[in-house]
Design an enzyme around this catalytic site. Structure first.
Site, PDB file in Angstrom:
ATOM      1  CG  ASP A   3      -1.794   1.201   1.338  1.00 17.66           C
ATOM      2  OD1 ASP A   3      -1.721   2.083   0.455  1.00 17.66           O
ATOM      3  OD2 ASP A   3      -2.589   1.272   2.306  1.00 17.66           O
ATOM      4  CB  VAL A   4       1.990   3.630  -2.643  1.00 22.50           C
ATOM      5  CG1 VAL A   4       2.514   2.570  -3.591  1.00 22.50           C
ATOM      6  CG2 VAL A   4       0.667   4.205  -3.103  1.00 22.50           C
ATOM      7  CB  THR A  51      -6.749   1.686 -16.762  1.00 20.26           C
ATOM      8  OG1 THR A  51      -7.515   2.779 -16.232  1.00 20.26           O
ATOM      9  CG2 THR A  51      -5.544   2.235 -17.508  1.00 20.26           C
ATOM     10  CE1 TYR A  65      -6.924  10.521 -10.311  1.00 16.79           C
ATOM     11  CE2 TYR A  65      -7.005  12.204 -12.028  1.00 16.79           C
ATOM     12  CZ  TYR A  65      -6.587  10.964 -11.580  1.00 16.79           C
ATOM     13  OH  TYR A  65      -5.825  10.172 -12.404  1.00 16.79           O
TER      14      TYR A  65
END
Length: 280
Positions: free
Chosen positions: A80-81, A223, A188
């Site tokens: 998990d970054v 994606t 975002y």
């Protein structure tokens, strides 16, 4: 929080060593985050095809493992970054396994499906989107933790690993949303604008130690994330005057260019790859 898990994928008996002996990245060790799907998976596959030893990291461990099993000599990590400790341990394990780290492509990231749905509903009704007044702190924090904080964690760990060798290339995945700041997607857009600025600042620092940092800023790309985009919003991106959605492989090709020797003079670049939707 989950601890880092990793598996060594057994090298196939059908010439895997020979494949690693040729290509632009032959003999290099490459860590790819978000490698379980989408752009990250495409990057991992292309790097391996160009001779790199790949370390595939993803929060979805089984997905990373599935990708790594197709690549000769690859390792798979569950990471998990957003968790700095997990990122640091994954880099430490890569160094322990291979002794060096030459390339990092940071493709892990998240969007906000609920905000997308609100934008799509507004488009369908002919009304302007109303998102910021409805956006709660948890949605904001999730996007920031993964996209912006995660990028910091990866950059810091990668630079620490590369500086002793005075060489290395890091590529972060930003977004064209950081540049056109679409209405209804403030968290975002802000997170990816932060990725761009963070990467450029680190690039100016790291180049003194032989480490290059650059960024790809994709537009609409096919994606799993894009597959969850509501139809009304996808139609908004469908414009016959520009290229259609990019493929993950097309964006991966740009990332490999930035990571390769051909881009030796690119430092702190943000390459806009949006098919001509706008220019900057």
């Amino acid at each position: 929080m989950k601890s880092v898990q990793y598996v060594r994928v057994v090298e196939p008996m059908d010439g895997g060593n020979a494949a690693r002996g040729r290509g632009r990245f032959a003999g290099r060790v490459a860590l790819v985050t978000g490698a379980g799907s989408g752009i990250g998976a495409a990057v991992a596959g292309r790097l391996a095809g160009e001779g790199a030893l790949v370390v595939a990291a993803d929060i979805d461990g089984p997905a990373a493992e599935a990708v790594a099993k197709e690549l000769p000599g690859a390792l798979a990590f569950t990471v998990d970054v957003a968790d700095a400790g997990q990122v640091e341990r994954s880099v430490d394990e890569a160094l322990r396994a291979h002794g060096r780290l030459d390339v990092v492509v940071h493709a892990a990231g998240v969007d906000d499906p609920e905000a997308k749905q609100w934008i799509a509903e507004a488009l369908s009704s002919g009304l302007p989107p109303e998102v910021v007044t409805r956006l709660d702190g948890s949605a904001w924090e999730r996007v920031m933790r993964v996209n912006l904080y995660g990028t910091f964690h990866v950059l810091r760990a990668a630079v620490r690993a590369m500086v002793p060798n005075r060489s290395g290339a890091i590529v972060t995945i930003g977004s064209s949303a950081a540049l056109d700041a679409p209405a209804g997607y403030p968290h975002y857009a802000a997170s990816k604008a932060g990725v761009h600025a963070l990467s450029q600042s680190v690039a100016k620092e790291a180049i003194a130690f032989g480490v290059r940092v650059n960024t790809v800023a994709p537009g609409p790309t096919e994606t799993g994330m894009a597959a969850r985009t509501p139809a009304a919003l996808r139609q908004g991106f469908a414009d016959p005057r520009v290229r259609p959605y990019a493929t993950a492989g097309e964006i991966a090709d740009i990332a490999l260019f930035l990571a390769g020797d051909e881009a030796a003079n690119l430092v702190g670049a943000v390459l806009l790859a949006n098919g001509g939707r706008f220019t900057v």
